[in-house]
Motif scaffolding. Structure first.
Motif, PDB file in Angstrom:
ATOM      1  N   ALA A   1       0.941 -17.584 -19.258  1.00  0.00           N
ATOM      2  CA  ALA A   1       0.798 -19.052 -19.339  1.00  0.00           C
ATOM      3  C   ALA A   1       0.669 -19.661 -17.941  1.00  0.00           C
ATOM      4  O   ALA A   1       1.659 -20.047 -17.322  1.00  0.00           O
ATOM      5  CB  ALA A   1       2.003 -19.639 -20.062  1.00  0.00           C
ATOM      6  N   VAL A   2      -0.558 -19.726 -17.461  1.00  0.00           N
ATOM      7  CA  VAL A   2      -0.778 -20.182 -16.086  1.00  0.00           C
ATOM      8  C   VAL A   2      -1.550 -21.504 -16.045  1.00  0.00           C
ATOM      9  O   VAL A   2      -2.298 -21.832 -16.966  1.00  0.00           O
ATOM     10  CB  VAL A   2      -1.579 -19.143 -15.266  1.00  0.00           C
ATOM     11  N   THR A   3      -1.366 -22.239 -14.941  1.00  0.00           N
ATOM     12  CA  THR A   3      -2.253 -23.329 -14.549  1.00  0.00           C
ATOM     13  C   THR A   3      -2.444 -23.204 -13.033  1.00  0.00           C
ATOM     14  O   THR A   3      -1.610 -22.592 -12.348  1.00  0.00           O
ATOM     15  CB  THR A   3      -1.659 -24.722 -14.879  1.00  0.00           C
ATOM     16  N   ILE A   4      -3.546 -23.793 -12.553  1.00  0.00           N
ATOM     17  CA  ILE A   4      -3.845 -23.745 -11.110  1.00  0.00           C
ATOM     18  C   ILE A   4      -4.220 -25.150 -10.659  1.00  0.00           C
ATOM     19  O   ILE A   4      -4.883 -25.878 -11.396  1.00  0.00           O
ATOM     20  CB  ILE A   4      -5.053 -22.813 -10.823  1.00  0.00           C
ATOM     21  N   SER A   5      -3.791 -25.531  -9.450  1.00  0.00           N
ATOM     22  CA  SER A   5      -4.348 -26.749  -8.847  1.00  0.00           C
ATOM     23  C   SER A   5      -4.962 -26.396  -7.495  1.00  0.00           C
ATOM     24  O   SER A   5      -4.385 -25.633  -6.719  1.00  0.00           O
ATOM     25  CB  SER A   5      -3.283 -27.838  -8.694  1.00  0.00           C
ATOM     26  N   ASN A   6      -6.153 -26.931  -7.248  1.00  0.00           N
ATOM     27  CA  ASN A   6      -6.818 -26.786  -5.937  1.00  0.00           C
ATOM     28  C   ASN A   6      -6.811 -28.161  -5.290  1.00  0.00           C
ATOM     29  O   ASN A   6      -7.474 -29.079  -5.756  1.00  0.00           O
ATOM     30  CB  ASN A   6      -8.258 -26.300  -6.113  1.00  0.00           C
ATOM     31  N   CYS A   7      -6.038 -28.273  -4.229  1.00  0.00           N
ATOM     32  CA  CYS A   7      -5.803 -29.589  -3.629  1.00  0.00           C
ATOM     33  C   CYS A   7      -6.415 -29.663  -2.230  1.00  0.00           C
ATOM     34  O   CYS A   7      -6.557 -28.645  -1.547  1.00  0.00           O
ATOM     35  CB  CYS A   7      -4.296 -29.823  -3.552  1.00  0.00           C
ATOM     36  N   SER A   8      -6.744 -30.868  -1.815  1.00  0.00           N
ATOM     37  CA  SER A   8      -7.285 -31.069  -0.469  1.00  0.00           C
ATOM     38  C   SER A   8      -6.155 -31.126   0.561  1.00  0.00           C
ATOM     39  O   SER A   8      -4.984 -30.893   0.229  1.00  0.00           O
ATOM     40  CB  SER A   8      -8.144 -32.329  -0.438  1.00  0.00           C
ATOM     41  N   ASN A   9      -6.482 -31.454   1.809  1.00  0.00           N
ATOM     42  CA  ASN A   9      -5.495 -31.418   2.904  1.00  0.00           C
ATOM     43  C   ASN A   9      -4.381 -32.433   2.687  1.00  0.00           C
ATOM     44  O   ASN A   9      -4.640 -33.619   2.534  1.00  0.00           O
ATOM     45  CB  ASN A   9      -6.176 -31.749   4.235  1.00  0.00           C
ATOM     46  N   ASN A  10      -3.152 -31.928   2.727  1.00  0.00           N
ATOM     47  CA  ASN A  10      -1.964 -32.792   2.568  1.00  0.00           C
ATOM     48  C   ASN A  10      -1.481 -33.292   3.926  1.00  0.00           C
ATOM     49  O   ASN A  10      -1.681 -32.641   4.950  1.00  0.00           O
ATOM     50  CB  ASN A  10      -0.815 -31.988   1.971  1.00  0.00           C
ATOM     51  N   TYR A  11      -0.775 -34.425   3.904  1.00  0.00           N
ATOM     52  CA  TYR A  11      -0.054 -34.883   5.099  1.00  0.00           C
ATOM     53  C   TYR A  11       1.165 -35.654   4.613  1.00  0.00           C
ATOM     54  O   TYR A  11       1.245 -36.053   3.442  1.00  0.00           O
ATOM     55  CB  TYR A  11      -0.959 -35.765   5.987  1.00  0.00           C
ATOM     56  N   GLY A  12       2.119 -35.858   5.515  1.00  0.00           N
ATOM     57  CA  GLY A  12       3.337 -36.576   5.150  1.00  0.00           C
ATOM     58  C   GLY A  12       4.534 -35.990   5.880  1.00  0.00           C
ATOM     59  O   GLY A  12       4.373 -35.220   6.838  1.00  0.00           O
ATOM     60  N   PRO A  13       5.758 -36.346   5.446  1.00  0.00           N
ATOM     61  CA  PRO A  13       6.958 -35.881   6.146  1.00  0.00           C
ATOM     62  C   PRO A  13       7.169 -34.378   6.040  1.00  0.00           C
ATOM     63  O   PRO A  13       6.769 -33.765   5.058  1.00  0.00           O
ATOM     64  CB  PRO A  13       8.094 -36.635   5.440  1.00  0.00           C
ATOM     65  N   TYR A  14       7.811 -33.808   7.032  1.00  0.00           N
ATOM     66  CA  TYR A  14       8.153 -32.376   7.092  1.00  0.00           C
ATOM     67  C   TYR A  14       6.931 -31.477   7.221  1.00  0.00           C
ATOM     68  O   TYR A  14       6.981 -30.298   6.883  1.00  0.00           O
ATOM     69  CB  TYR A  14       8.999 -31.947   5.876  1.00  0.00           C
ATOM     70  N   HIS A  15       5.807 -32.030   7.696  1.00  0.00           N
ATOM     71  CA  HIS A  15       4.605 -31.224   7.910  1.00  0.00           C
ATOM     72  C   HIS A  15       4.763 -30.510   9.246  1.00  0.00           C
ATOM     73  O   HIS A  15       4.928 -31.156  10.287  1.00  0.00           O
ATOM     74  CB  HIS A  15       3.408 -32.170   7.947  1.00  0.00           C
ATOM     75  N   PHE A  16       4.700 -29.204   9.227  1.00  0.00           N
ATOM     76  CA  PHE A  16       4.939 -28.420  10.442  1.00  0.00           C
ATOM     77  C   PHE A  16       3.910 -28.798  11.520  1.00  0.00           C
ATOM     78  O   PHE A  16       2.711 -28.835  11.244  1.00  0.00           O
ATOM     79  CB  PHE A  16       4.849 -26.924  10.123  1.00  0.00           C
ATOM     80  N   PRO A  17       4.357 -29.063  12.749  1.00  0.00           N
ATOM     81  CA  PRO A  17       3.441 -29.618  13.755  1.00  0.00           C
ATOM     82  C   PRO A  17       2.471 -28.611  14.369  1.00  0.00           C
ATOM     83  O   PRO A  17       2.301 -28.549  15.587  1.00  0.00           O
ATOM     84  CB  PRO A  17       4.402 -30.199  14.808  1.00  0.00           C
ATOM     85  N   GLU A  18       1.791 -27.864  13.483  1.00  0.00           N
ATOM     86  CA  GLU A  18       0.687 -26.994  13.912  1.00  0.00           C
ATOM     87  C   GLU A  18      -0.607 -27.482  13.268  1.00  0.00           C
ATOM     88  O   GLU A  18      -1.688 -27.117  13.719  1.00  0.00           O
ATOM     89  CB  GLU A  18       0.950 -25.544  13.488  1.00  0.00           C
ATOM     90  N   LYS A  19      -0.506 -28.277  12.183  1.00  0.00           N
ATOM     91  CA  LYS A  19      -1.691 -28.808  11.500  1.00  0.00           C
ATOM     92  C   LYS A  19      -2.082 -30.101  12.207  1.00  0.00           C
ATOM     93  O   LYS A  19      -1.259 -30.730  12.894  1.00  0.00           O
ATOM     94  CB  LYS A  19      -1.387 -29.065  10.020  1.00  0.00           C
ATOM     95  N   ILE A  20      -3.337 -30.537  12.003  1.00  0.00           N
ATOM     96  CA  ILE A  20      -3.866 -31.568  12.900  1.00  0.00           C
ATOM     97  C   ILE A  20      -3.021 -32.847  12.917  1.00  0.00           C
ATOM     98  O   ILE A  20      -2.709 -33.368  14.004  1.00  0.00           O
ATOM     99  CB  ILE A  20      -5.362 -31.869  12.621  1.00  0.00           C
ATOM    100  N   ILE A  21      -2.635 -33.380  11.748  1.00  0.00           N
ATOM    101  CA  ILE A  21      -1.960 -34.698  11.777  1.00  0.00           C
ATOM    102  C   ILE A  21      -0.598 -34.632  12.476  1.00  0.00           C
ATOM    103  O   ILE A  21      -0.369 -35.371  13.443  1.00  0.00           O
ATOM    104  CB  ILE A  21      -1.891 -35.314  10.358  1.00  0.00           C
TER     105      ILE A  21
END
Ligand code: NAD
Ligand code: TYD
Length: 333
Positions: free
Chosen positions: A169-189
């Motif tokens: 019983a599976v589902t999948i989500s393909n999501c675009s680039n996230n941003y917000g709190p607790y984002h590790f400071p290696e990603k662009i934002i």
């Protein structure tokens, strides 16, 4: 309901754990996380005393541990992954191990115990768009181009294979680039916000004309909630923020929010194999789940900048130790 959240000490996972405990206070959330460089118990410090929440340190490739945890829950929500494209270029093996083999271990356990599995994936599995191509949908052909996206694509294929072969019983989500709190400071934002706060320049790769679609992490968490409650088993849902922007325009927005000027932009060598554009058409999620993103990019960026201003000690701890070694390797400085 009892959920096992893998990778719950990372960026999106920790926001999801917080979201779930707030919105479903009677549910039990167990998090399993190996606490790699990207995982941080501080990300969950505000829920650590909640009796409905439990943290287990462990690796999703550890069969005994994973089987014992999965046996005892209703649903597995799978975030754990190596997630940074630049690191995948330096060390693809770690990505294959966690993203492919770790996902397969979880699938074996959910198959064994007949549990529900939601797999968090990315729009990067679809490859790159030209400026005029239509946005990605659930039926876009897979064409991953970085070791990261290839490992995520392999994991998506395994998830679908378990559905078709074993009726898991599976589902999948393909999501675009996230941003917000607790984002590790290696990603662009978060990298650019924290560099600007420290008075440092921001490294824009190549010409900065690459396009990403940005979604606030809270909108992503709500999308996963809607899939868990209203999604159809075996289905995939694309989630996006409706916020396509070039890296350069995004950089200019951050510079302006932080009261700096464009002399803080440093053009650096392009990322090898850099994907030009990602964009998501989330019509299916809108129609079938009645989900859509609610946070505009301007509103979300302003809140995010404020969060980083208020969490500079968290940032300093992220930017120490192993992080420095990575940047020395990445930029030779
Ligand atoms: P992250 O790097 O911030 O967090 C990953 C977490 O997984 C960390 O806490 C880490 O300790 C843990 N982990 C890594 N290897 C592990 C292992 N072998 N066993 C157990 N735990 C392990 O990543 P994120 O940005 O929060 O991404 C979460 C998921 O969302 C990933 O699957 C990623 O592919 C997907 N995704 C991310 C984005 C994005 O913009 N960040 C967009 C779409 C999809
Ligand atoms: P990133 O945040 O690493 O996410 P992803 O590669 O998963 O999309 O990168 C987002 C975009 O920003 C991507 O086009 C690469 C670019 N980028 C820079 O220009 N400079 C940087 O220092 C980083 C980390 C990314």
């Amino acid at each position: 309901m009892k959920l096992l959240v893998t990778g719950g000490a990372g960026f999106i996972g920790s926001n999801f754990v917080r979201y779930w405990l707030k919105n479903y206070p009677m549910d039990v959330v167990v998090t399993v996380d190996a606490l790699t460089y990207a995982g941080n118990l501080e990300n969950l410090s505000d829920v650590s005393d909640n009796p409905q929440y439990k943290f287990v340190r462990g690796d999703i490739c550890d069969r005994e541990l994973i089987f014992s945890l999965v046996k005892d829950v209703d649903v597995v929500v799978h975030f754990a992954a190596e997630s940074h494209v630049d690191r995948s270029i330096l060390d693809p093996g770690a990505f294959v191990r966690t993203n492919v083999m770790g996902t397969q271990m979880l699938l074996d356990a959910v198959k064994e115990y007949g549990k529900r599995f939601h797999h968090i994936s990315t729009d990067e599995v679809f490859g790159a768009l030209s400026p005029t191509d239509p946005s990605f949908t659930e039926t876009t052909k897979y064409d991953p181009r970085s070791p990261y996206s290839a490992s995520k694509a392999a994991s998506d294929h395994l998830v679908r294979a378990y559905f078709h072969t074993y009726r898991t019983a599976v589902t999948i989500s393909n999501c675009s680039n996230n941003y917000g709190p607790y984002h590790f400071p290696e990603k662009i934002i978060p990298l650019f916000i924290t560099n600007l706060l420290e008075g440092k320049k921001v490294p824009v790769y190549g010409d900065g004309q690459q396009v990403r679609d940005w979604i606030h992490v809270e909108d992503h968490c709500r999308g996963i909630d809607f899939i868990l409650h209203k999604g159809r088993i075996g289905e995939t849902y694309c989630l996006g923020g409706d916020n396509e922007i070039t890296n350069l325009d995004l950089t200019k927005k951050l510079i302006s929010l932080l009261g700096k000027d464009e002399s803080f932009i440093e053009y650096v060598a392009d990322r090898p194999g850099h994907d030009r554009r990602y964009a998501i058409d989330f019509t299916k999620a809108r129609q079938d789940l009645e989900w859509e993103p609610l946070i505009t990019l301007d509103e979300g960026l302003e809140k995010t900048v404020q969060w980083y201003i208020e969490h500079q000690e968290w940032v300093n701890r992220c930017k120490s130790g192993e992080y420095k070694e990575f940047y020395a390797q990445q930029y030779g400085r």
